[in-house]
Design an enzyme around this catalytic site. Structure first.
Site, PDB file in Angstrom:
ATOM      1  N   HIS A 137       0.925  -1.146   0.073  1.00  0.00           N
ATOM      2  CA  HIS A 137       0.128  -0.138   0.070  1.00  0.00           C
ATOM      3  C   HIS A 137       0.975   1.232   0.067  1.00  0.00           C
ATOM      4  O   HIS A 137       0.925   1.978   0.990  1.00  0.00           O
ATOM      5  CB  HIS A 137      -0.748  -0.066   1.381  1.00  0.00           C
ATOM      6  CG  HIS A 137      -1.974  -1.073   1.350  1.00  0.00           C
ATOM      7  ND1 HIS A 137      -3.185  -0.795   1.866  1.00  0.00           N
ATOM      8  CD2 HIS A 137      -2.206  -2.224   0.608  1.00  0.00           C
ATOM      9  CE1 HIS A 137      -4.209  -1.741   1.591  1.00  0.00           C
ATOM     10  NE2 HIS A 137      -3.418  -2.618   0.902  1.00  0.00           N
ATOM     11  N   ASP A 146      -0.607   4.417   8.718  1.00  0.00           N
ATOM     12  CA  ASP A 146      -0.036   4.297   7.323  1.00  0.00           C
ATOM     13  C   ASP A 146      -0.969   5.557   6.704  1.00  0.00           C
ATOM     14  O   ASP A 146      -2.063   5.156   6.244  1.00  0.00           O
ATOM     15  CB  ASP A 146      -0.212   3.101   6.922  1.00  0.00           C
ATOM     16  CG  ASP A 146       0.541   2.786   5.584  1.00  0.00           C
ATOM     17  OD1 ASP A 146       0.727   4.104   4.894  1.00  0.00           O
ATOM     18  OD2 ASP A 146       1.134   1.965   5.134  1.00  0.00           O
ATOM     19  N   ILE A 147      -0.556   6.717   6.381  1.00  0.00           N
ATOM     20  CA  ILE A 147      -1.012   7.858   5.959  1.00  0.00           C
ATOM     21  C   ILE A 147      -0.741   8.026   4.340  1.00  0.00           C
ATOM     22  O   ILE A 147       0.398   8.620   4.090  1.00  0.00           O
ATOM     23  CB  ILE A 147      -1.234   9.074   6.345  1.00  0.00           C
ATOM     24  CG1 ILE A 147      -2.196  10.030   5.840  1.00  0.00           C
ATOM     25  CG2 ILE A 147       0.119   9.675   6.925  1.00  0.00           C
ATOM     26  CD1 ILE A 147      -2.269  11.559   6.943  1.00  0.00           C
ATOM     27  N   GLU A 148      -1.655   7.760   3.257  1.00  0.00           N
ATOM     28  CA  GLU A 148      -1.181   7.720   1.985  1.00  0.00           C
ATOM     29  C   GLU A 148      -2.365   8.293   1.146  1.00  0.00           C
ATOM     30  O   GLU A 148      -3.609   8.408   1.507  1.00  0.00           O
ATOM     31  CB  GLU A 148      -0.828   6.271   1.333  1.00  0.00           C
ATOM     32  CG  GLU A 148       0.435   5.873   2.060  1.00  0.00           C
ATOM     33  CD  GLU A 148       0.887   4.479   1.738  1.00  0.00           C
ATOM     34  OE1 GLU A 148       1.027   4.363   0.433  1.00  0.00           O
ATOM     35  OE2 GLU A 148       0.985   3.355   2.275  1.00  0.00           O
ATOM     36  N   ASN A 149      -2.273   8.548  -0.174  1.00  0.00           N
ATOM     37  CA  ASN A 149      -3.092   8.673  -1.170  1.00  0.00           C
ATOM     38  C   ASN A 149      -3.738   9.849  -1.035  1.00  0.00           C
ATOM     39  O   ASN A 149      -3.532  10.717   0.088  1.00  0.00           O
ATOM     40  CB  ASN A 149      -4.000   7.485  -1.240  1.00  0.00           C
ATOM     41  CG  ASN A 149      -4.382   7.228  -2.795  1.00  0.00           C
ATOM     42  OD1 ASN A 149      -4.590   8.323  -3.517  1.00  0.00           O
ATOM     43  ND2 ASN A 149      -4.902   5.860  -3.025  1.00  0.00           N
TER      44      ASN A 149
END
Length: 569
Positions: free
Chosen positions: A6, A404-407
């Site tokens: 991810h 988990d900080i994404e997108n």
């Protein structure tokens, strides 16, 4: 869910319209004529303006706006719609801070401030702005806008107050669906209402309410003013360390076992500043040393993909003690579950955690990731999000959590970034000893603009994050994975130093590296030899965390897991 990491993907290029922006899709249809009248009215405002046309008095050259350059590090003095506004460190026009307004399909990210003015008086409003369809104006008065400013551009409007007008509201906003805009050095030039020149009284009874190795908490009695106190500046020696609207503050980024002198000054809307309060001295706590330092070697284990290995088998073969278990997502609203499908308790995930602990190990859950329905956007407030995190903490009596900080839904969303940081601050306050980790993508030179914002807001919101873990991969096929990883980590270290005023050693201790074994999504290859180099560099620089995606991909020899087990921090 897919079997790839991810991880962050490159943002696609979005074309910019040459026509005036439209209302969001859910407002189109029966409201087309309303939209056209709105745009026509806006054009008329830009040409003619509002306000009384009587002969104005002469304006004084004084900026009436508080926190006009956002140098306080927060939005004090300003009100932004729907939590869409934030303060960032890049890009800026002047100083070190600027306003970022995250316009969406349903919100223009309107930020405003009301000031006291004199009737029948001329004023000039200006701001430096950057972005698409950025608007500057006065409520009920004149306005201007720019359709596209790739770099900072100055907008200016003039207006005259009415015969009985004693206040004015100035505003900035973007436009529906046009993305984030930036504004800096906003100015409203003219005389304040009544030409207030009286400064507030000095704040009283300044005292220390708490200390840690890197922070000091303060409180004081409120100052008084003939018109009204709008905020307080906290000084560490001669350096302004914090700006707040209330009568408490926590100054962070300090050095352990060190004495500091603090004073506080009050300020009013006209810009008058009080004398300094009496000084108070505080000494930070000693560094806790190696025994309490947060160190974690925790490769990813994903039970939602393929045929996951038995955790205890991997532990026995490699000596690894911790796993990062993926992924906690949202189910039916703001409710945490594994992969939005499996309950927190009573299933394979809880059974695996119990087996790991029985073998002398432990886990940290990975909350979020690249895809799926995440808690950050699904929970509408920081308090609700903290409640969701608390359910996970309580289910397993956790010692640490990793977000988990994404997108674009979390990482590239200012409001969600702030929601996550505030929620993490809440759970740390409610769970003494809990360690918090942020995992996020990076450039090969260090954090990108969104990563820089995340770090800056962590400081501004006093989130007290224990570890900032970057994912140094997906730079492109053929990348030097050892050199790129070191370069990216050094860039993160420099950002942490400048933001928190940390030493090299303090910054490294708050850093984590989360790599990808073998081939990445973009074809880069990290061999066991390269991963060993990365681990040895991490040990030599005493960083706090080492992980990789994933144990599932490390069959049959568990080479990368064995190498990671040799991480000592």
């Amino acid at each position: 869910m897919t079997c790839t990491r991810h991880s962050a993907r490159p943002a696609s290029s979005v074309g910019r319209s040459l026509h005036p922006p439209l209302l969001p899709r859910h407002l189109i249809g029966g409201h087309v004529r309303t939209r056209n009248r709105l745009l026509a009215g806006l054009s008329a405002l830009m040409v003619a303006g509002f306000g009384a046309l009587a002969a104005p008095t002469t304006a004084h050259a004084a900026n009436l706006l508080s926190n006009a350059g956002f140098e306080s590090g927060d939005l004090s003095g300003w009100s932004c719609s729907g939590s869409t506004g934030s303060v960032v460190g890049s890009p800026v026009h002047g100083g070190s801070k600027a306003l970022a307004g995250a316009a969406t399909a349903g919100d223009t990210a309107r930020c405003s401030q009301r000031v006291t003015v004199q009737p029948n008086t001329a004023y000039t409003l200006s701001s430096w702005v950057r972005g698409s369809y950025v608007h500057l104006g006065v409520t009920g008065g004149t306005a201007t806008w720019t359709s596209s400013a790739s770099d900072y551009t100055k907008l200016t409007v003039s207006f005259t107050t009415g015969a009985n007008q004693t206040s004015a509201e100035v505003y900035l906003h973007g436009w529906y669906g046009q993305g984030t805009y930036y504004a800096d050095d906003v100015s409203l030039d003219g005389p304040g209402g009544g030409d207030d020149t009286q400064a507030p009284t000095a704040p009283g009874n300044l005292k220390v309410t708490g200390t840690t190795a890197t922070s000091v908490s303060l409180s004081w009695d409120p100052a008084t003013d003939n018109v009204g106190v709008t905020g307080y500046d906290v000084y560490r020696g001669d350096t302004r360390a914090a700006s707040v609207t209330g009568t408490t503050a926590t100054v962070t980024g300090l050095t352990p076992n060190t004495g500091y002198d603090f004073t506080v000054r009050a300020k009013d809307r006209a810009g008058n500043t009080s004398p300094a309060s009496a000084s108070v001295r505080a000494t930070t706590a000693p560094d806790s040393g190696g025994s309490d330092r947060f160190i974690q070697a925790a490769p990813y284990l994903y039970l939602g993909w393929g045929n996951p290995p038995a955790a205890t088998e991997v532990m026995n073969a490699t000596g690894i003690k911790w796993f990062t278990m993926a992924f906690i997502l949202a189910q039916n609203g703001c409710n945490p579950s594994w992969d939005s499908q499996r309950p927190l308790t009573g299933g394979v995930d809880e059974a695996t955690i119990k087996s790991i602990r029985a073998a002398g190990g432990d886990i940290v859950p990975s909350i979020g990731g690249w895809s799926g329905n995440k808690l950050g956007p699904a929970c509408s407030t920081p308090e609700a999000l903290a409640g969701a995190y608390q359910k996970v903490i309580d289910a397993y009596r956790l010692k640490a959590i990793d977000v988990d900080i994404e997108n674009t839904d979390e990482f590239e969303n200012a409001a969600v970034q702030d929601r996550i940081l505030t929620a993490l601050r809440i759970v740390k306050q409610n769970n003494p000893g809990l360690k918090t980790i942020l995992t996020f993508p990076t450039l090969n030179t260090g954090p990108n603009s969104w990563g820089n914002r995340l770090i800056e807001r962590a400081a501004a919101l006093n989130a007290d994050i224990d570890n900032f873990t970057i994912m140094p991969f997906n730079f492109g096929g053929g990348a030097d994975m050892y050199g790129s990883t070191v370069k990216a980590t050094e860039g993160l270290k420099n950002k942490l130093k400048s933001t928190f005023n940390w030493t090299d050693a303090q910054a490294y201790a708050h850093i984590g590296i989360s790599g990808m074994n073998d081939s990445s999504d973009t074809g880069e290859v990290t061999t066991p030899q390269i991963w060993t180099q990365i681990r040895d560099w991490a040990n030599a620089h005493d960083i706090g965390r080492l992980a990789f995606w994933a144990v599932n991909r490390d069959r049959p020899s568990w080479q990368f897991t064995s190498i990671t087990a040799g991480f000592t921090g």
